[in-house]
Motif scaffolding. Structure first.
Motif, PDB file in Angstrom:
ATOM      1  N   ALA A 577       6.104 -13.076  19.660  1.00  0.00           N
ATOM      2  CA  ALA A 577       6.362 -12.135  18.572  1.00  0.00           C
ATOM      3  C   ALA A 577       7.636 -11.383  18.907  1.00  0.00           C
ATOM      4  N   ASP A 578       8.421 -11.099  17.894  1.00  0.00           N
ATOM      5  CA  ASP A 578       9.634 -10.300  18.062  1.00  0.00           C
ATOM      6  C   ASP A 578       9.758  -9.384  16.856  1.00  0.00           C
ATOM      7  N   GLY A 579       9.327  -8.158  17.033  1.00  0.00           N
ATOM      8  CA  GLY A 579       9.366  -7.203  15.934  1.00  0.00           C
ATOM      9  C   GLY A 579      10.772  -6.923  15.456  1.00  0.00           C
ATOM     10  N   PHE A 580      11.768  -7.069  16.319  1.00  0.00           N
ATOM     11  CA  PHE A 580      13.143  -6.805  15.913  1.00  0.00           C
ATOM     12  C   PHE A 580      13.584  -7.752  14.789  1.00  0.00           C
ATOM     13  N   ARG A 581      13.034  -8.978  14.818  1.00  0.00           N
ATOM     14  CA  ARG A 581      13.372  -9.950  13.771  1.00  0.00           C
ATOM     15  C   ARG A 581      12.154 -10.242  12.886  1.00  0.00           C
ATOM     16  N   ASN A 582      11.163  -9.397  12.966  1.00  0.00           N
ATOM     17  CA  ASN A 582       9.938  -9.518  12.172  1.00  0.00           C
ATOM     18  C   ASN A 582       9.361 -10.930  12.245  1.00  0.00           C
ATOM     19  N   PHE A 583       9.158 -11.355  13.469  1.00  0.00           N
ATOM     20  CA  PHE A 583       8.641 -12.700  13.709  1.00  0.00           C
ATOM     21  C   PHE A 583       7.338 -12.624  14.483  1.00  0.00           C
ATOM     22  N   ALA A 584       6.394 -13.474  14.118  1.00  0.00           N
ATOM     23  CA  ALA A 584       5.183 -13.677  14.901  1.00  0.00           C
ATOM     24  C   ALA A 584       4.819 -15.146  14.800  1.00  0.00           C
ATOM     25  N   LYS A 585       4.587 -15.773  15.942  1.00  0.00           N
ATOM     26  CA  LYS A 585       4.231 -17.186  15.937  1.00  0.00           C
ATOM     27  C   LYS A 585       2.907 -17.376  15.201  1.00  0.00           C
ATOM     28  N   ALA A 586       2.824 -18.446  14.407  1.00  0.00           N
ATOM     29  CA  ALA A 586       1.700 -18.623  13.492  1.00  0.00           C
ATOM     30  C   ALA A 586       0.352 -18.520  14.187  1.00  0.00           C
ATOM     31  N   GLN A 587       0.224 -19.178  15.362  1.00  0.00           N
ATOM     32  CA  GLN A 587      -1.082 -19.201  16.017  1.00  0.00           C
ATOM     33  C   GLN A 587      -1.310 -17.987  16.899  1.00  0.00           C
ATOM     34  N   PHE A 588      -0.314 -17.092  16.941  1.00  0.00           N
ATOM     35  CA  PHE A 588      -0.461 -15.930  17.809  1.00  0.00           C
ATOM     36  C   PHE A 588      -1.265 -14.844  17.119  1.00  0.00           C
ATOM     37  N   ALA A 589      -2.242 -14.351  17.802  1.00  0.00           N
ATOM     38  CA  ALA A 589      -3.059 -13.261  17.266  1.00  0.00           C
ATOM     39  C   ALA A 589      -2.922 -12.052  18.177  1.00  0.00           C
ATOM     40  N   GLY A 590      -2.475 -10.957  17.629  1.00  0.00           N
ATOM     41  CA  GLY A 590      -2.318  -9.760  18.434  1.00  0.00           C
ATOM     42  C   GLY A 590      -1.714  -8.665  17.582  1.00  0.00           C
ATOM     43  N   SER A 591      -1.657  -7.469  18.128  1.00  0.00           N
ATOM     44  CA  SER A 591      -1.097  -6.331  17.416  1.00  0.00           C
ATOM     45  C   SER A 591       0.418  -6.430  17.434  1.00  0.00           C
ATOM     46  N   ALA A 592       1.032  -6.535  16.251  1.00  0.00           N
ATOM     47  CA  ALA A 592       2.479  -6.695  16.162  1.00  0.00           C
ATOM     48  C   ALA A 592       3.211  -5.511  16.769  1.00  0.00           C
ATOM     49  N   ASP A 593       2.690  -4.298  16.565  1.00  0.00           N
ATOM     50  CA  ASP A 593       3.384  -3.130  17.086  1.00  0.00           C
ATOM     51  C   ASP A 593       3.285  -3.051  18.610  1.00  0.00           C
ATOM     52  N   GLU A 594       2.143  -3.429  19.172  1.00  0.00           N
ATOM     53  CA  GLU A 594       2.017  -3.417  20.626  1.00  0.00           C
ATOM     54  C   GLU A 594       2.899  -4.482  21.265  1.00  0.00           C
ATOM     55  N   MET A 595       2.965  -5.674  20.655  1.00  0.00           N
ATOM     56  CA  MET A 595       3.845  -6.713  21.160  1.00  0.00           C
ATOM     57  C   MET A 595       5.303  -6.296  21.044  1.00  0.00           C
ATOM     58  N   PHE A 596       5.633  -5.610  19.987  1.00  0.00           N
ATOM     59  CA  PHE A 596       6.971  -5.082  19.769  1.00  0.00           C
ATOM     60  C   PHE A 596       7.339  -4.135  20.908  1.00  0.00           C
ATOM     61  N   LEU A 597       6.454  -3.222  21.194  1.00  0.00           N
ATOM     62  CA  LEU A 597       6.685  -2.243  22.250  1.00  0.00           C
ATOM     63  C   LEU A 597       6.808  -2.925  23.608  1.00  0.00           C
ATOM     64  N   ASP A 598       5.965  -3.924  23.853  1.00  0.00           N
ATOM     65  CA  ASP A 598       5.996  -4.645  25.122  1.00  0.00           C
ATOM     66  C   ASP A 598       7.343  -5.331  25.318  1.00  0.00           C
ATOM     67  N   ARG A 599       7.842  -5.980  24.269  1.00  0.00           N
ATOM     68  CA  ARG A 599       9.140  -6.654  24.386  1.00  0.00           C
ATOM     69  C   ARG A 599      10.248  -5.645  24.633  1.00  0.00           C
ATOM     70  N   ALA A 600      10.215  -4.530  23.933  1.00  0.00           N
ATOM     71  CA  ALA A 600      11.242  -3.513  24.120  1.00  0.00           C
ATOM     72  C   ALA A 600      11.231  -2.978  25.543  1.00  0.00           C
ATOM     73  N   GLN A 601      10.035  -2.776  26.093  1.00  0.00           N
ATOM     74  CA  GLN A 601       9.951  -2.273  27.462  1.00  0.00           C
ATOM     75  C   GLN A 601      10.497  -3.285  28.460  1.00  0.00           C
ATOM     76  N   LEU A 602      10.162  -4.561  28.276  1.00  0.00           N
ATOM     77  CA  LEU A 602      10.684  -5.590  29.165  1.00  0.00           C
ATOM     78  C   LEU A 602      12.206  -5.686  29.078  1.00  0.00           C
ATOM     79  N   MET A 603      12.741  -5.429  27.904  1.00  0.00           N
ATOM     80  CA  MET A 603      14.188  -5.477  27.718  1.00  0.00           C
ATOM     81  C   MET A 603      14.882  -4.230  28.238  1.00  0.00           C
ATOM     82  N   GLY A 604      14.103  -3.228  28.641  1.00  0.00           N
ATOM     83  CA  GLY A 604      14.689  -2.009  29.206  1.00  0.00           C
ATOM     84  C   GLY A 604      15.148  -1.007  28.173  1.00  0.00           C
ATOM     85  N   LEU A 605      14.615  -1.081  26.956  1.00  0.00           N
ATOM     86  CA  LEU A 605      15.052  -0.191  25.888  1.00  0.00           C
ATOM     87  C   LEU A 605      14.246   1.102  25.869  1.00  0.00           C
ATOM     88  N   THR A 606      14.892   2.161  25.453  1.00  0.00           N
ATOM     89  CA  THR A 606      14.204   3.424  25.219  1.00  0.00           C
ATOM     90  C   THR A 606      13.655   3.420  23.799  1.00  0.00           C
TER      91      THR A 606
END
Length: 726
Positions: A577-606
């Motif tokens: 999932a990539d909230g920045f490009r509003n993408f979620a893989k079809a078979q992926f099930a999860g909270s879009a906002d939590e995945m968004f936050l997780d990716r941002a944290q891994l990328m080192g963003l505030t």
């Protein structure tokens, strides 16, 4: 009447726990489903006691490496009465500390590992599997005190184990300094959902009989363990079954079967397990101890100042005849005897030889005379019982030099896996050899005309959105957790990244087919050209909105080859999932906002960088597949503050329409104006994120928005430029 008497009315005026030992409910207690934006700011400057201009990577270069290693070697055999060493040698203890500091690394998200010194903090400092490692860190304190800022705890804790191996006869593969300490616990790491230490494994597995069903991201079989239960699956000895769980857990920590067997054998060639006493008599772990314990945990009232009385894992005994020497003794012991189940004095299930000569037994760690019974855990027995592991061990036994080299390399990988490319290593013992797991990248050229190259890119028929999306997709794989991924190396050209759904393969192939000839003609790397094209696109959409921006660019990225790319190890970096490009893989099930936050944290963003990038990418039209969710503007393709203006416009209403989809309707007419996902509306519903969004919705912050967007964009593009770091 004084203020004290007015306010107290017989009660203490201090607000107990208001900022210290708060006993009331926290925001997370009141609203457990609230998005935890705080993980984006957990290691900010306010938690760091060092001066703003302190640069550890420069400080460590001035370290007297030889003197430090000499002091560590001396410490190894200076047994202290408050924590006596087994056989007068702390080698086994320091190796276990290094192993457990590094062994939490996991490939799924790159988190864990020893590169931050996080073993000093909860929960790791109090995990049951890390019992008595607080003593190892205290033993190192005089050395840390002496060398001060020139050696981080992260480096020192891993160096101690490496020096211990050298001291006991192993020619190590090398060592790299450069790990910088954190100063507070890591709250972004999900170590599991269990509410108790060593909870039954069923809580982590979909099916305990299928080890691959171990919970997502996790790489240990119980809460509070590094790897597997030494007594067997759920404490039930069965070496064949244990072997399969070992295989999965070690694979999730980036180790193959040969590395796993080498680490098991080499790890148990030295030192001993401790369970010669009553485990129930031990005090609380460090975080649960009394004030006067001063951070010491697992206090043992029955130790009597003897190393032989220590209780840690509960398993008791040494694995080899000479536990202070790195030799082939582990194989001699394991394969030279038949074994039967027994229990330790602490009640742990373990294996002992059916028959053994006194001369082959290790001596008592205190008196140096009495012979004691050796031990094997269920994990050790797995090396003998499992056909694959046994074949590897037999290969080692037939070639000691091969075993030593394999173990040395595996130990080096264990202790360096989360440091990123070799350019991050510092010191005289950095190996010359490039290893594929280091994601090597050749040096790139910076001697080309950047402005001329930008003009050639702008003259192509690529759209700004195509260029921006490709640059983003190339860079967004970066993980600050283990310094992998990113645009440098242009590995988006190779498997598996080139076929990832998130990377829009058809569009990606088109963009690369246009940019690669331009790069070749200019003598630039394709990695540079991909990023530069993204910058060209940003400047174009900003100009379309009447905003003048100059996106920074630093040439010099290199191009990796397919041979330099371990395709399998890049699989976990795939964006589900990539909230920045509003993408979620079809078979992926999860909270879009939590995945968004997780990716941002891994990328080192505030949090503010997360917000400004999201809003900018939406109005640019950079959504995956061109979807229109969250594109809150009627001038798509223009960098503007429209996303934030319309998000906060009270002339709108917001309506769920199923499957985490929403409609934004005109409050007066009821007409649908836009559609959105959770990854959009969270910026209006979460109070912290909304506060940032309101900044950019203000009439006076249009240029600030553009400047902040460019700054955040450049941060993403530059996240992996370790070649520019001293």
């Amino acid at each position: 009447m004084n203020e004290m008497s007015v306010n107290s009315k017989g009660k203490c005026p201090v607000m107990h726990g208001s900022a210290t030992r708060f006993s009331g409910r926290s925001n997370k207690d009141w609203w457990p489903e609230a998005l935890n934006v705080g993980i984006l700011h957990q290691h900010d400057a306010r938690s760091n006691p060092m001066d703003p201009d302190f640069d550890y990577r420069e400080a460590v270069k001035a370290l007297d490496f030889d003197a430090l290693k000499a002091d560590l070697n001396a410490l190894l055999t200076e047994s202290q009465p408050w924590w006596p060493a087994d056989w007068g040698h702390y080698g086994g203890l320091f190796i276990r500390m290094s192993w457990h500091a590094a062994g939490t690394y996991r490939t799924s998200d790159g988190r864990g590992g020893g590169s931050t010194g996080n073993l000093r903090f909860a929960p790791l400092n109090s995990w049951p599997d890390n019992g008595n490692l607080d003593k190892a860190r205290r033993l190192l304190w005089p050395i840390k005190k002496k060398y001060g800022n020139s050696i981080s705890w992260a480096d020192l804790m891993l160096l101690a184990g490496t020096v211990a191996y050298e001291n006991m006869g192993l020619k190590t593969f090398g060592f790299g300094f450069g790990r910088e300490d954190i100063w507070a616990p890591e709250i972004d790491v999900n170590w599991g959902e269990e509410k108790e230490w060593l909870a039954p494994s069923e809580q982590r597995y979909g099916n305990l009989e299928e080890p691959d069903t171990l919970g997502p991201n996790l790489a240990a079989v119980h809460m509070g363990l590094i790897y597997v239960n030494p007594e067997g699956v759920n404490g039930n000895p069965d070496p064949a079954r244990t072997a399969e769980h070992i295989r999965v857990t070690f694979a999730r920590m980036a180790m193959n079967d040969e590395e796993t067997a080498a680490l098991t054998a080499g790890g148990h060639t030295v030192g001993k397990a401790h369970g010669n006493g009553d485990a129930g008599a031990l005090g609380a772990e460090p975080e649960g101890g009394e004030l006067h314990d001063q951070g010491f945990g697992w206090m043992n009232p029955n130790a009597d100042g003897k190393a032989s009385s220590h209780v840690t894992s509960g398993v008791e005994g040494a694995w080899t005849t000479e536990p202070t020497k790195f030799d082939m003794g582990y194989f001699d012991m394991l394969f030279g005897h038949e074994w039967e189940l027994t229990t330790s004095p602490a009640g742990a299930k373990q294996w002992k030889p059916v028959n053994i000569e006194d001369i082959d037994m290790p001596i008592d760690p205190d008196d140096g005379k009495t012979r004691t019974m050796p031990v094997m855990t269920d994990a050790d027995m797995a090396m003998k019982v499992d056909p694959k592991y046994r074949a590897i061990c037999e290969k080692f036994m037939a070639d000691e030099a091969y075993f030593r080299d394999t173990f040395a390399r595996a130990w080096f990988k264990l202790t360096h896996r989360d440091m990123g490319p070799k350019v991050n290593y510092i010191g005289p013992d950095v190996p010359d050899e490039d290893l594929i797991w280091q994601d090597p990248i050749p040096a790139g050229s910076a001697s080309y005309d950047v402005d001329a190259l930008k003009a050639k890119i702008a003259a192509t028929d690529l759209t700004p959105v195509e260029m921006i999306a490709t640059a983003w997709d190339s860079a967004r794989t970066f993980r600050g957790s283990d310094k992998r991924g990113g645009a440098n190396g242009a590995r988006i050209r190779f498997a598996p990244q080139r076929s990832w759904e998130a990377n829009e393969p058809e569009q990606l192939n088109r963009v690369l087919s246009v940019l690669e000839p331009i790069a070749n003609a200019a003598g630039a790397s394709i990695a540079d050209v991909i990023v530069l094209a993204g910058n060209v696109g940003i400047e174009a959409v900003a100009k379309a909105g009447g905003l003048n921006v100059d996106v920074p660019f630093a040439p010099g990225r290199g191009d990796a080859s397919a041979e330099m790319t371990d395709a399998e190890s890049f699989e976990p970096l795939e964006p589900l999932a990539d909230g920045f490009r509003n993408f979620a893989k079809a078979q992926f099930a999860g909270s879009a906002d939590e995945m968004f936050l997780d990716r941002a944290q891994l990328m080192g963003l505030t949090a503010s960088e997360l917000v400004v990038l999201l809003g900018g990418l939406r109005v640019i039209g950079a959504n995956h597949g061109g979807n229109k969710h969250g594109v809150f503007t009627d001038r798509e393709g223009t960098l503007s503050t429209d996303y934030f203006v319309n998000l906060t416009d009270m002339g709108n209403t917001w309506h769920p329409v199923g499957n985490d989809m929403y409609e934004i309707r005109d409050r007066a007419s009821g007409d649908v104006k836009w559609t959105a996902t959770r990854a959009d509306l969270v910026f209006g519903s979460n109070s912290i994120l909304r506060a940032y969004a309101e900044v950019y919705a203000q009439d006076d912050n249009k240029q600030k928005f553009a400047n902040d967007f460019v700054q955040a964009w450049d941060k993403v593009m530059m996240a992996d430029r370790f070649d520019l770091v001293g």
